[in-house]
Design a protein around this motif. Structure first.
Motif, PDB file in Angstrom:
ATOM      1  N   VAL A 242       1.217  -0.701   0.179  1.00  0.00           N
ATOM      2  CA  VAL A 242      -0.153   0.352  -0.116  1.00  0.00           C
ATOM      3  C   VAL A 242       1.120   0.830   0.145  1.00  0.00           C
ATOM      4  O   VAL A 242       0.988   2.087  -0.822  1.00  0.00           O
ATOM      5  CB  VAL A 242      -1.188  -0.005   1.339  1.00  0.00           C
ATOM      6  CG1 VAL A 242      -1.777   1.462   0.888  1.00  0.00           C
ATOM      7  CG2 VAL A 242      -1.820  -1.207   0.860  1.00  0.00           C
ATOM      8  N   GLU A 243       2.093   1.389   0.873  1.00  0.00           N
ATOM      9  CA  GLU A 243       2.704   1.927   0.977  1.00  0.00           C
ATOM     10  C   GLU A 243       3.387   3.023  -0.125  1.00  0.00           C
ATOM     11  O   GLU A 243       3.547   3.904  -0.712  1.00  0.00           O
ATOM     12  CB  GLU A 243       3.343   2.489   1.593  1.00  0.00           C
ATOM     13  CG  GLU A 243       3.392   2.778   3.243  1.00  0.00           C
ATOM     14  CD  GLU A 243       4.213   2.271   4.844  1.00  0.00           C
ATOM     15  OE1 GLU A 243       5.597   2.171   4.453  1.00  0.00           O
ATOM     16  OE2 GLU A 243       3.843   3.632   5.617  1.00  0.00           O
ATOM     17  N   SER A 244       3.593   1.163  -1.419  1.00  0.00           N
ATOM     18  CA  SER A 244       4.465   1.973  -2.569  1.00  0.00           C
ATOM     19  C   SER A 244       3.669   2.130  -3.545  1.00  0.00           C
ATOM     20  O   SER A 244       3.711   2.669  -4.772  1.00  0.00           O
ATOM     21  CB  SER A 244       5.054   0.526  -3.105  1.00  0.00           C
ATOM     22  OG  SER A 244       4.261  -0.393  -3.399  1.00  0.00           O
ATOM     23  N   GLY A 245       1.813   3.042  -3.284  1.00  0.00           N
ATOM     24  CA  GLY A 245       1.458   3.352  -3.552  1.00  0.00           C
ATOM     25  C   GLY A 245       0.657   1.633  -4.794  1.00  0.00           C
ATOM     26  O   GLY A 245      -0.690   1.696  -4.974  1.00  0.00           O
ATOM     27  N   GLY A 246       0.794   0.405  -4.321  1.00  0.00           N
ATOM     28  CA  GLY A 246      -0.092  -0.759  -4.688  1.00  0.00           C
ATOM     29  C   GLY A 246      -1.466  -0.944  -3.754  1.00  0.00           C
ATOM     30  O   GLY A 246      -1.669  -0.198  -2.560  1.00  0.00           O
ATOM     31  N   ALA A 247      -2.185  -2.059  -4.601  1.00  0.00           N
ATOM     32  CA  ALA A 247      -3.295  -1.864  -3.169  1.00  0.00           C
ATOM     33  C   ALA A 247      -3.195  -3.555  -3.654  1.00  0.00           C
ATOM     34  O   ALA A 247      -2.367  -4.361  -4.251  1.00  0.00           O
ATOM     35  CB  ALA A 247      -4.281  -2.047  -4.499  1.00  0.00           C
ATOM     36  N   VAL A 248      -3.748  -4.004  -2.232  1.00  0.00           N
ATOM     37  CA  VAL A 248      -3.681  -6.010  -2.208  1.00  0.00           C
ATOM     38  C   VAL A 248      -4.677  -6.054  -2.244  1.00  0.00           C
ATOM     39  O   VAL A 248      -6.277  -5.675  -3.084  1.00  0.00           O
ATOM     40  CB  VAL A 248      -4.183  -5.624  -0.109  1.00  0.00           C
ATOM     41  CG1 VAL A 248      -4.236  -7.503   0.467  1.00  0.00           C
ATOM     42  CG2 VAL A 248      -2.584  -5.320   0.484  1.00  0.00           C
ATOM     43  N   ALA A 249      -3.993  -7.477  -3.025  1.00  0.00           N
ATOM     44  CA  ALA A 249      -5.602  -8.457  -4.054  1.00  0.00           C
ATOM     45  C   ALA A 249      -5.616  -9.172  -2.829  1.00  0.00           C
ATOM     46  O   ALA A 249      -4.593 -10.418  -1.971  1.00  0.00           O
ATOM     47  CB  ALA A 249      -4.887  -8.914  -5.072  1.00  0.00           C
ATOM     48  N   GLN A 250      -7.284  -9.456  -3.397  1.00  0.00           N
ATOM     49  CA  GLN A 250      -7.483 -10.512  -2.025  1.00  0.00           C
ATOM     50  C   GLN A 250      -7.015 -12.316  -2.560  1.00  0.00           C
ATOM     51  O   GLN A 250      -7.223 -12.538  -3.669  1.00  0.00           O
ATOM     52  CB  GLN A 250      -9.294 -11.127  -2.074  1.00  0.00           C
ATOM     53  CG  GLN A 250     -10.098 -11.631  -0.968  1.00  0.00           C
ATOM     54  CD  GLN A 250     -11.015 -11.580  -1.363  1.00  0.00           C
ATOM     55  OE1 GLN A 250     -11.953 -10.264  -0.779  1.00  0.00           O
ATOM     56  NE2 GLN A 250     -11.829 -12.055  -0.685  1.00  0.00           N
ATOM     57  N   GLN A 251      -6.560 -12.692  -1.782  1.00  0.00           N
ATOM     58  CA  GLN A 251      -5.351 -14.041  -2.327  1.00  0.00           C
ATOM     59  C   GLN A 251      -6.242 -14.912  -0.570  1.00  0.00           C
ATOM     60  O   GLN A 251      -5.611 -14.524   0.637  1.00  0.00           O
ATOM     61  CB  GLN A 251      -4.553 -13.392  -2.792  1.00  0.00           C
ATOM     62  CG  GLN A 251      -4.224 -12.775  -3.886  1.00  0.00           C
ATOM     63  CD  GLN A 251      -2.348 -12.706  -3.794  1.00  0.00           C
ATOM     64  OE1 GLN A 251      -1.770 -12.059  -2.456  1.00  0.00           O
ATOM     65  NE2 GLN A 251      -2.337 -12.801  -5.303  1.00  0.00           N
ATOM     66  N   THR A 252      -5.663 -16.040  -0.790  1.00  0.00           N
ATOM     67  CA  THR A 252      -5.596 -17.152  -0.237  1.00  0.00           C
ATOM     68  C   THR A 252      -3.486 -17.464  -0.143  1.00  0.00           C
ATOM     69  O   THR A 252      -3.060 -17.747  -1.607  1.00  0.00           O
ATOM     70  CB  THR A 252      -6.053 -18.298  -0.603  1.00  0.00           C
ATOM     71  OG1 THR A 252      -7.797 -18.097  -1.028  1.00  0.00           O
ATOM     72  CG2 THR A 252      -6.057 -19.434   0.160  1.00  0.00           C
ATOM     73  N   ARG A 253      -3.126 -17.074   0.577  1.00  0.00           N
ATOM     74  CA  ARG A 253      -1.385 -16.904   0.537  1.00  0.00           C
ATOM     75  C   ARG A 253      -0.803 -18.607   1.643  1.00  0.00           C
ATOM     76  O   ARG A 253      -1.684 -18.810   2.504  1.00  0.00           O
ATOM     77  CB  ARG A 253      -1.115 -16.018   0.671  1.00  0.00           C
ATOM     78  CG  ARG A 253      -1.354 -14.821   0.030  1.00  0.00           C
ATOM     79  CD  ARG A 253      -0.480 -13.360   0.891  1.00  0.00           C
ATOM     80  NE  ARG A 253       1.004 -13.307   0.118  1.00  0.00           N
ATOM     81  CZ  ARG A 253       1.296 -13.044  -0.792  1.00  0.00           C
ATOM     82  NH1 ARG A 253       0.533 -12.590  -1.813  1.00  0.00           N
ATOM     83  NH2 ARG A 253       2.523 -13.111  -0.776  1.00  0.00           N
ATOM     84  N   HIS A 254      -0.169 -18.921   1.231  1.00  0.00           N
ATOM     85  CA  HIS A 254       0.643 -19.688   1.786  1.00  0.00           C
ATOM     86  C   HIS A 254       1.844 -20.015   2.291  1.00  0.00           C
ATOM     87  O   HIS A 254       2.961 -19.215   2.316  1.00  0.00           O
ATOM     88  CB  HIS A 254       0.753 -21.149   0.461  1.00  0.00           C
ATOM     89  CG  HIS A 254       1.329 -22.257   1.340  1.00  0.00           C
ATOM     90  ND1 HIS A 254       1.333 -23.304   1.331  1.00  0.00           N
ATOM     91  CD2 HIS A 254       3.060 -22.353   1.225  1.00  0.00           C
ATOM     92  CE1 HIS A 254       1.212 -24.367   2.240  1.00  0.00           C
ATOM     93  NE2 HIS A 254       3.307 -23.949   2.000  1.00  0.00           N
TER      94      HIS A 254
END
Lengths: 479, 495
Positions: A242-254
């Motif tokens: 977020v700080e680098s201007g991006g958006a968190v993608a809704q994901q399942t992560r391992h």
């Protein structure tokens, strides 16, 4: 801790296996570690024509968990959750969906904060796939072996509200939940055997914001340690995005334990459509009041209540570190021993400290001790018969071989010094060190340690430090 | 051309075997001979249990010789639909996907049959996974109607209906999800019973649509159907939907008549069916009135919504029930690069077009965003139908209507038009949605001399009044021509 200016919002989904003798829908043994595919039958293998029959004991355990988590226990309905997976024999999982058995509860952490429980529902476990040959991982394995012993093992899935704010708090929640599960008798809470499995839903937001960020679900958290590390990492990752201007993608992560990072498994677009619908092979579950009463009968108080009771017993003699010790003995199910000791007249601080430290190092062994022997052991130190060092040696022997604490002490040559001989030794030591004695009498209490050391040397450790101090005080008062 | 084998009733065979007048081995040999002679034409059986059946018959004879009673079905051959699991015997549901699979356990109903002394003679042909109304979708090819080999026997339990009609077995079991017992019974001129949901255990019945499936009997007369029903009905702890309440045996009450019984002729099950079929229903109603029943016409308009609701609910459940055929554990496996590809390849090769069509329909009906509009709505309609029937049954004891809109149609006539095929179950589906009981009783013939079935519908657990009505109808029915001529020697000493 979250990076400055950021707040984490965390909810945990915990699956716990129930301690039933048999599986959720058939009579196969529910046991960990047996020869693969030995605890199976047409029902848990999902053979054509087989039908599920609900295990009453599993319902009782689910009700115990609901009660322990302060939930509303309601009539419920089983649903089918449809998706293809080779370790799921029917290619659907029998679970509960919009009408779960337990809803709207809460769990109290040792620091008295409450985490909401959205639901705690019953479902069946899947089998277990092992990828073998090749690289041994899903994408490069030569083939896969499936063990269906676990298929159909009863689970309760406990879903928390997004009330957790840090990795530390998540760990505390999981530890507290484990203690509750154990105390309820419904589960053994063993993360290392997979009988308690935790998934974390993590999102971040600017401090002070009420909005929810996009969340990621982190899987493969096999210990409290990896739970904490994974959440810490995931918070950092999301904040950086977020700080680098991006958006968190809704994901399942391992969670990759070795690399210490979370890796994307699938995105929202790739998420399964589970096509839930009511399980037509089972009837709705509406146990009557007497069933519920039977289910929770004999269930002891939960950890939060037990902590409160122990603090009350300590009668004000409890410091901040004492509170940690209280939490420890309750979590390890040793609080009963502390209470028994205090009620038998042992000093509360001693009873708590020895139990939270020395006894806690072998909690399993301590739980199997005769409480009478344990109290007797504490009393020997409490009354100055044994020094702290001696007491610890006696406990080690007691846990190792069992027996009577007094006999163990005697066998080790720890017999209490007769009061006269101790008086004589203290007198000698004092006479030999007039300068130190002078300073002690003028109020330099640190010198007590010096005299204790001298006395111990002279008696080869048989004296009780406490008794030495008492004699020193008596002498100085008369000086 | 038409065919028939052994004509003896189950009741007479059981009586004679129990008394030692005839040997179970003679009975089974006669039936196996009939199967050998006739089934090449009929294709009613997909698997004949010659060896096991003969061994079982020998065991029954030994018990009789030892002075024991082998039970109410002593030595009676029973054919069972191929969706019933029998330990160690192929169980394929007429599908390639279960090729080569033999279950390690037996269905509760089959255990009950064996305990009652019955001889399981073979597994019968069916529409693939019971999805169909003509027994044409089986991987083993179509079964033919014994009354006219160019016509279908109905479906999906067409093999069982044809076997009983042709005298290859006096009794058979089928399963009825939307009419799969009653419709083929009507087409083949035999009695077919769909019991109240929960009356007969489903444990070991390969599921099509779990909330609708129910196992039931086929027989050539009402008393034989009652005999089989009384053996298979009853609580089973292995089936959670099995009713745990005392059942009344229907056999002893068959002669009680219908005097004073209130019978409603259900307009929705008469209007719109073929004229020859409707005429038989009206004659049946007159026969009941003549026997002392109070007959009235009534309408339950809601049953018209049965067909569309059924074609959402049944495929939805089927899409889930048939997921397990994934190539991982048993049956067909088509190897591929990874598990998902293997699943797809196996299912693509293993299922026929009708099964695939219903899996797709059902998957769609349950999908996110469509659930409420399709499956959810269909379940509401189901409740509406249940309520409407309940209201109707406040005024009458049983309902009367056609079993099918037509008589047996030619093989191939509807295979290209799924919707018209689905419509052949329009009269039978409402009973399944309600979970009620219904049966089809042969009542004369229609155009071309083909059998017509009249349907008796009863509320849940209304089997007693249903069988009493069926008994009166049977006595009053115009003679149904037996499939004939019997080939030379096929019956042996048993006719």
């Amino acid at each position: 801790m979250s990076p400055a200016g950021w707040e984490a919002v965390i909810g945990l989904e915990v699956h716990c296996e129930l301690l039933t003798a048999t599986k959720l829908f058939c009579g196969c043994r529910n046991a960990f570690g047996d020869e693969p595919n030995t605890n199976v039958c047409p029902v848990c293998l999902g053979l054509p024509g087989s039908l599920p029959v609900l295990n009453e004991r599993a319902v009782e355990f689910a009700m115990r968990i609901g009660t322990a988590l302060n939930c509303e226990i309601r009539p419920s309905v089983f649903h089918r959750k449809n998706y293809f997976y080779p370790d799921m024999p029917k290619d659907y999982q029998i679970s509960q969906y919009d009408e779960p058995i337990n809803v709207d509860g809460w769990l109290e952490l040792p620091d008295s904060t409450r985490v909401g429980i959205v639901r705690a529902h019953i479902e069946e476990d899947t089998g277990k796939t092992t990828h073998v040959g090749g690289g041994g991982r899903i994408h490069d394995a030569a083939h896969a072996l499936v063990d269906y012993n676990r298929a159909g093992v009863p689970l309760v899935e406990i879903v928390s509200a997004p009330d957790i704010r840090s990795a530390d708090q998540a760990r505390l929640y999981a530890a507290e939940l484990r203690a509750i599960l154990v105390a309820s008798g419904a589960s053994d809470g063993r993360m290392e055997e997979g009988s308690m499995r935790v998934d974390a839903n993590v999102s971040v937001r600017r401090y002070g914001s009420d909005e929810m960020g996009t969340r990621c679900e982190v899987k493969n958290l096999n210990s409290l340690r990896s739970l904490g590390r994974a959440i810490e990492h995931e918070i950092g990752r999301q904040v950086a995005v977020v700080e680098s201007g991006g958006a968190v993608a809704q994901q399942t992560r391992h969670w990759d334990e070795a690399k210490g990072v979370t890796v994307a498994l699938r995105s929202k677009e790739e998420a399964f459509d589970y096509r839930y619908f009511p399980e037509p092979d089972l009837v709705p579950l509406a146990p009557d009041r007497s069933f519920r009463q039977r289910a929770v009968a004999g269930m002891g108080p939960m950890p939060a209540e037990r902590r409160r009771r122990l603090v009350a017993l300590l009668a004000g003699e409890v410091s901040a570190s004492g509170l940690d010790q209280v939490a420890t003995v309750v979590e390890l199910d040793l609080d009963g021993l502390v209470a028994a000791a205090i009620e038998a007249g042992i000093g509360p601080a001693l009873a708590l400290a020895r139990t939270a430290n020395e006894a806690a190092a072998d909690a399993e062994g301590t739980r199997h001790l005769d409480p009478g022997a344990y109290v007797k052991w504490l009393r020997m130190e409490n009354d100055g018969i044994l020094s702290a060092t001696q007491a610890k040696a006696v406990l080690a022997e007691l846990l190792d071989r069992g027996g009577d604490p007094a006999e163990i002490a005697a066998a080790k040559g720890f017999e209490a010094m007769a009061e006269d001989s101790l008086v004589a030794v203290v007198g000698e030591v004092v006479t030999r060190s007039p300068a130190e004695w002078e300073r002690y009498c003028q109020g330099d209490e640190k010198l007590a340690q010096f005299f204790i050391g001298q006395v111990m040397k002279a008696t080869r450790g048989k004296a009780s430090g406490k008794a030495v101090v008492a004699e020193l005080k008596r002498l100085s008062a008369g000086a | 051309m038409s065919l028939s084998g052994v004509s003896a009733t189950a009741l007479s065979l059981a009586t004679d075997v129990r008394s030692g007048t005839i040997k179970a081995t003679e009975v089974i040999d006669a039936h196996l001979a009939a199967i050998a002679a006739l089934d090449g034409e009929l294709n009613a059986f997909v698997h004949v249990l010659d060896g096991a059946a003969r061994e079982a018959a020998v065991a029954v004879d030994r018990r009789v010789e030892a002075g024991e009673d082998p039970g109410p079905l002593a030595g009676v051959p029973v054919a069972v639909k191929d969706n019933l699991c029998l330990r160690g015997a192929p169980t394929t549901c007429g599908s390639r996907i279960l090729e080569g699979w033999s279950p390690p356990y037996s269905a509760t109903v089959l255990e009950r049959l064996v305990d009652a002394g019955a001889i399981l003679v073979g597994k019968t042909n069916m529409d693939e996974f019971a999805m169909g109304s003509s027994t044409e979708t089986s991987v083993y090819g179509p079964t033919r109607n014994p009354h006219d080999l160019s016509r279908v026997p109905g479906g999906s339990s067409g093999g069982s209906a044809a076997a009983v009609a042709a005298g290859l077995a006096p009794l058979a079991l089928g399963s009825d999800t939307g009419g799969s017992i009653r419709q083929p019974a009507a087409f083949c001129g035999v009695v077919g019973v769909k019991p109240t949901y929960g009356t007969v255990s489903r444990f070991g019945l390969v599921a099509f649509a779990s909330s609708l499936d129910q196992i039931g009997p086929f027989a050539r007369n009402v008393a034989d159907a009652a005999l089989l029903f009384d053996v298979i009905a009853g609580h089973d702890p292995l089936d959670s939907t099995s009713l745990d309440r005392p059942l009344v045996q229907v056999g002893p009450c068959l002669a009680d008549g219908v005097a004073g019984m209130r019978v409603g002729v259900l307009a929705e099950l008469v209007d719109g069916v073929d004229a020859d079929v409707a005429a038989r229903v009206h004659e049946a109603a007159e026969a009941l009135a003549a026997a002392g029943a109070i007959v009235e016409e009534l309408s339950v308009p809601e049953v018209r919504y049965g067909l569309p609701a059924y074609y959402l609910i049944a495929p939805a459940e089927a899409s889930s029930n048939l997921s397990r055929y994934d190539g991982v554990r048993y049956g067909l496996r088509v190897e591929a690069s990874d598990v998902a590809a293997m699943n797809s390849a196996t299912r693509a090769a293993g299922f026929g077009p009708e099964v695939k069509r219903r899996i797709m329909l059902g998957t769609y009906a349950l999908s996110a965003g469509y659930y409420e509009a399709y499956y959810g709505q269909a379940m509401k309609v189901r409740t509406v139908i249940v309520d409407a029937f309940a209201a109707a049954y406040r005024g009458v004891d049983v309902l009367l209507g056609a079993t099918t809109p037509t008589t047996a149609f030619p093989i191939g006539a509807k295979t290209g038009d799924p919707l018209s095929m689905y419509l052949s179950d329009v009269c039978t589906i409402p009973t399944n949605l309600a979970g009620h009981a219904a049966m089809s009783v042969p009542f004369g013939t229609g155009a071309g001399g083909l059998p017509v079935g009249v349907q008796v519908l009863a509320p849940a657990l209304g089997e007693l009044q249903m069988f009493r009505v069926a008994s009166v109808l049977e006595a009053a029915a115009p003679p149904t021509p037996a499939p004939s001529p019997p080939p030379q020697g096929s019956g042996g000493g048993v006719r």
